[in-house]
Design an enzyme around this catalytic site. Structure first.
Site, PDB file in Angstrom:
ATOM      1  N   ALA A   1      10.349  70.108  92.818  1.00  0.00           N
ATOM      2  CA  ALA A   1       9.350  71.055  93.318  1.00  0.00           C
ATOM      3  C   ALA A   1      10.059  71.982  94.300  1.00  0.00           C
ATOM      4  CB  ALA A   1       8.216  70.298  94.002  1.00  0.00           C
TER       5      ALA A   1
ATOM      6  N   GLU B   1      12.824  62.491  96.948  1.00  0.00           N
ATOM      7  CA  GLU B   1      11.758  62.905  97.873  1.00  0.00           C
ATOM      8  C   GLU B   1      11.810  62.207  99.226  1.00  0.00           C
ATOM      9  OE1 GLU B   1      11.338  62.489  94.642  1.00  0.00           O
ATOM     10  OE2 GLU B   1       9.881  63.910  93.848  1.00  0.00           O
TER      11      GLU B   1
ATOM     12  N   GLY C   1      10.411  66.622  91.085  1.00  0.00           N
ATOM     13  CA  GLY C   1       9.461  67.078  90.060  1.00  0.00           C
ATOM     14  C   GLY C   1      10.115  67.274  88.697  1.00  0.00           C
TER      15      GLY C   1
ATOM     16  N   GLU D   1      10.213  63.978  87.215  1.00  0.00           N
ATOM     17  CA  GLU D   1       8.840  63.581  86.870  1.00  0.00           C
ATOM     18  C   GLU D   1       8.355  64.269  85.586  1.00  0.00           C
ATOM     19  OE1 GLU D   1       7.831  64.379  91.152  1.00  0.00           O
ATOM     20  OE2 GLU D   1       6.362  62.836  90.750  1.00  0.00           O
TER      21      GLU D   1
HETATM   22  N1  COA Z   1      13.445  73.843  95.931  1.00  0.00           N
HETATM   23  C1  COA Z   1      13.759  75.085  96.348  1.00  0.00           C
HETATM   24  N2  COA Z   1      14.993  75.603  96.200  1.00  0.00           N
HETATM   25  C2  COA Z   1      15.934  74.837  95.637  1.00  0.00           C
HETATM   26  C3  COA Z   1      15.666  73.533  95.192  1.00  0.00           C
HETATM   27  C4  COA Z   1      14.354  73.038  95.347  1.00  0.00           C
HETATM   28  N3  COA Z   1      14.005  71.825  94.924  1.00  0.00           N
HETATM   29  N4  COA Z   1      16.818  73.015  94.693  1.00  0.00           N
HETATM   30  C5  COA Z   1      17.746  73.969  94.808  1.00  0.00           C
HETATM   31  N5  COA Z   1      17.218  75.070  95.386  1.00  0.00           N
HETATM   32  C6  COA Z   1      17.886  76.342  95.692  1.00  0.00           C
HETATM   33  C7  COA Z   1      18.788  76.237  96.924  1.00  0.00           C
HETATM   34  O1  COA Z   1      18.037  76.373  98.113  1.00  0.00           O
HETATM   35  C8  COA Z   1      19.727  77.387  96.670  1.00  0.00           C
HETATM   36  O2  COA Z   1      19.057  78.582  97.004  1.00  0.00           O
HETATM   37  P1  COA Z   1      19.854  79.747  97.836  1.00  0.00           P
HETATM   38  O3  COA Z   1      21.014  80.110  96.946  1.00  0.00           O
HETATM   39  O4  COA Z   1      18.843  80.837  97.965  1.00  0.00           O
HETATM   40  O5  COA Z   1      20.289  79.115  99.117  1.00  0.00           O
HETATM   41  C9  COA Z   1      19.887  77.371  95.156  1.00  0.00           C
HETATM   42  O6  COA Z   1      18.753  76.688  94.635  1.00  0.00           O
HETATM   43  C10 COA Z   1      21.143  76.668  94.689  1.00  0.00           C
HETATM   44  O7  COA Z   1      21.121  75.350  95.234  1.00  0.00           O
HETATM   45  P2  COA Z   1      22.344  74.739  96.126  1.00  0.00           P
HETATM   46  O8  COA Z   1      21.766  73.706  97.009  1.00  0.00           O
HETATM   47  O9  COA Z   1      23.106  75.844  96.753  1.00  0.00           O
HETATM   48  O10 COA Z   1      23.227  74.089  94.963  1.00  0.00           O
HETATM   49  P3  COA Z   1      24.224  72.849  95.119  1.00  0.00           P
HETATM   50  O11 COA Z   1      24.994  72.806  93.840  1.00  0.00           O
HETATM   51  O12 COA Z   1      24.983  72.935  96.395  1.00  0.00           O
HETATM   52  O13 COA Z   1      23.279  71.558  95.220  1.00  0.00           O
HETATM   53  C11 COA Z   1      21.427  70.147  94.568  1.00  0.00           C
HETATM   54  C12 COA Z   1      22.477  71.195  94.116  1.00  0.00           C
HETATM   55  C13 COA Z   1      20.496  69.930  93.399  1.00  0.00           C
HETATM   56  C14 COA Z   1      22.139  68.854  94.950  1.00  0.00           C
HETATM   57  C15 COA Z   1      20.663  70.716  95.811  1.00  0.00           C
HETATM   58  O14 COA Z   1      20.209  72.020  95.488  1.00  0.00           O
HETATM   59  C16 COA Z   1      19.452  69.896  96.183  1.00  0.00           C
HETATM   60  O15 COA Z   1      19.590  68.850  96.782  1.00  0.00           O
HETATM   61  N6  COA Z   1      18.233  70.382  95.827  1.00  0.00           N
HETATM   62  C17 COA Z   1      16.989  69.739  96.211  1.00  0.00           C
HETATM   63  C18 COA Z   1      16.689  68.571  95.317  1.00  0.00           C
HETATM   64  C19 COA Z   1      15.429  67.876  95.787  1.00  0.00           C
HETATM   65  O16 COA Z   1      15.345  67.324  96.867  1.00  0.00           O
HETATM   66  N7  COA Z   1      14.392  67.901  94.926  1.00  0.00           N
HETATM   67  C20 COA Z   1      13.126  67.251  95.185  1.00  0.00           C
HETATM   68  C21 COA Z   1      12.185  68.231  95.779  1.00  0.00           C
HETATM   69  S1  COA Z   1      10.642  67.444  96.215  1.00  0.00           S
END
Ligand code: COA
Length: 256
Positions: A62, A130, A107, A110
């Site tokens: 999400a 989460e 999400g 999910e």
């Molecule tokens: N919601 C909003 N934005 C997200 C996102 C999410 N769930 N997951 C990634 N993004 C965005 C990042 O903020 C970033 O945006 P920006 O370039 O404007 O800063 C972009 O997507 C690229 O992500 P980034 O974190 O730079 O890539 P990465 O390769 O370093 O890391 C992940 C990848 C997946 C490990 C990391 O993005 C992450 O932990 N995401 C969240 C996962 C999460 O907790 N999901 C559950 C949500 S309830």
């Protein structure tokens, strides 16, 4: 926000927000809901593939930027919207294949759990992070994950928030198979093609029998199975399928 196309009875839905790793904001959830409603109602669509755009992610969860400012009542509405989508996917009446091409987190995991089967590309990472955000799953993860992989393994993923790689996901039954990244969509299309060539009513009844039966007693599930088995005998497709076998020719199913 999403792309949708249909070829030979197989629809492909691609979440297309690669700059945010295909994170699900409210707008994406809404267009996914409408897209899946259309696919449910389109008799020419026999199977669906769900995947993510870009090289890195299926769906990274999400949209955290959107979640961050929600009040409790808005959060409940968000959860219910996500649950409506996952339940729609699960009860679509047609098989849905999650083609997991990278991160399937929160999400995203999910949505994949609500699909009929899951295929992961090598290098994919799947999990429910989460708790690391002070949250729990809101789109059905706490319910579907233990039903799929068992309570203990599910709790480990849910409580540590640590993702598993594709091979580990396969080992614990979270995905059906792992394939090379370049061949993910071809493999998904090959399986979808098999689903699409089967009798569509039989496929729907099999999906219904499994979906309803798993939440009932064995006796109730067996009664549902017998009822739906009998329903097959009201269909032209069943007559066609059995005749085609006896006449040594391929069947021509019409969904009637
Ligand atoms: N919601 C909003 N934005 C997200 C996102 C999410 N769930 N997951 C990634 N993004 C965005 C990042 O903020 C970033 O945006 P920006 O370039 O404007 O800063 C972009 O997507 C690229 O992500 P980034 O974190 O730079 O890539 P990465 O390769 O370093 O890391 C992940 C990848 C997946 C490990 C990391 O993005 C992450 O932990 N995401 C969240 C996962 C999460 O907790 N999901 C559950 C949500 S309830």
């Amino acid at each position: 926000m999403i792309q949708s196309s249909v070829s030979e009875g197989v629809a492909t839905v691609t979440v297309d927000r690669p700059d945010k790793l295909n994170a699900l904001n409210y707008a994406v959830l809404s267009v996914l809901l409408s897209a899946f409603e259309k696919l449910r109602d389109d008799p020419t669509v026999r199977a669906v593939i769900l995947t993510g755009a870009g090289e890195k992610a299926f769906i990274a969860g999400a949209d955290i930027a959107e979640l961050a400012s929600l009040e409790p009542e808005q959060a409940r509405a968000n959860s219910e919207k996500g649950q409506e989508l996952t339940r729609l996917i699960e009860t679509l009446g047609k098989p849905v294949i999650a083609a997991i091409n990278g991160f399937a987190l929160g999400g995203g995991c999910e949505l994949a759990l609500a699909c009929t089967i899951r295929i992961a590309a090598e290098g994919a990472r799947i999990g429910t992070p989460e708790v690391k955000l002070g949250l729990i799953c809101g789109y059905g993860g706490t319910q579907r994950l233990p039903r799929l992989i068992g309570r203990g393994r599910a709790q480990e993923l849910l409580l540590t928030g640590e993702p598993v790689d594709a091979q580990e996901a396969f080992r614990i039954g979270l995905v059906n198979r792992v394939v090379r990244k370049e061949s993910l969509l071809d493999e998904a299309r090959a399986i979808a093609g098999k689903f699409a060539s089967a009798g569509p009513l039989a496929v729907r009844y099999a999906l219904t029998a499994v979906d309803t039966g798993l939440d009932r007693t064995l006796e109730q599930g067996l009664a549902t199975e017998a009822e739906l088995f009998s329903e097959c005998f009201r269909t032209r497709d069943m007559r066609e399928g059995t005749s085609a076998f006896l006449e040594k020719r391929p069947p021509k199913f019409t969904g009637q």
